[in-house]
Design an enzyme around this catalytic site. Sequence first.
Site, PDB file in Angstrom:
ATOM      1  CD  GLU A 189      -1.386  -2.392   1.761  1.00  0.00           C
ATOM      2  OE1 GLU A 189      -1.827  -3.439   1.252  1.00  0.00           O
ATOM      3  OE2 GLU A 189      -0.481  -2.384   2.631  1.00  0.00           O
ATOM      4  CE1 TYR A 234       7.589   0.424  -3.693  1.00  0.00           C
ATOM      5  CE2 TYR A 234       5.818   1.997  -3.419  1.00  0.00           C
ATOM      6  CZ  TYR A 234       6.896   1.306  -2.896  1.00  0.00           C
ATOM      7  OH  TYR A 234       7.245   1.488  -1.588  1.00  0.00           O
TER       8      TYR A 234
END
Length: 171
Positions: free
Chosen positions: A102, A114
């Site tokens: 998260e 990411y």
Amino acid sequence: PATEDDLEQVVDIEQRSIQPPWTRAAFAAELDKPSSRFWVLTDDETDKLVVAYAVFSFPAEQAHILTFAVHPDHRRRGFGLYLLRRLIQYVMRRQGESIVLEVRRGNAAAVQLYQSLGFVVIHTIPRFYPDGEDAFSMLYKLERKRLTGDPEVDFDADPEESGGDGKPYIN
């Protein structure tokens, strides 16, 4: 792997990087959990300066990155990318199927990092953080595929892992 000696620096990085930050006790607890991995990236010369860390849970086929940060003075130098690639390599070699995390919706730099590795946003979690900010839940799906031999592509594949023809494979 992190040790008790690394905790002071890790907590300092956490407090500078993540809100709300984990406590020293929370990090210390991760050192002893059998399904947790707590890594630090240190300088090569003295092995004393912590520049980044990652804490992830890997109880079965899916790893979950719990907290991850690079010291503000060492960002944009590739340390985060390096540590995440090692984490992916670790999960791949242990037959993991995916990695989840998260991240704050507003943390564009982290989301971009990411995504550059292949994580995709799978959904938004409304008001995930105590201040009301939403989180992106991101997923990296591991694939079992032939490796190229290029460490930048293969996350530094071990040449000892071979498919019999001298070309490395991830099993």
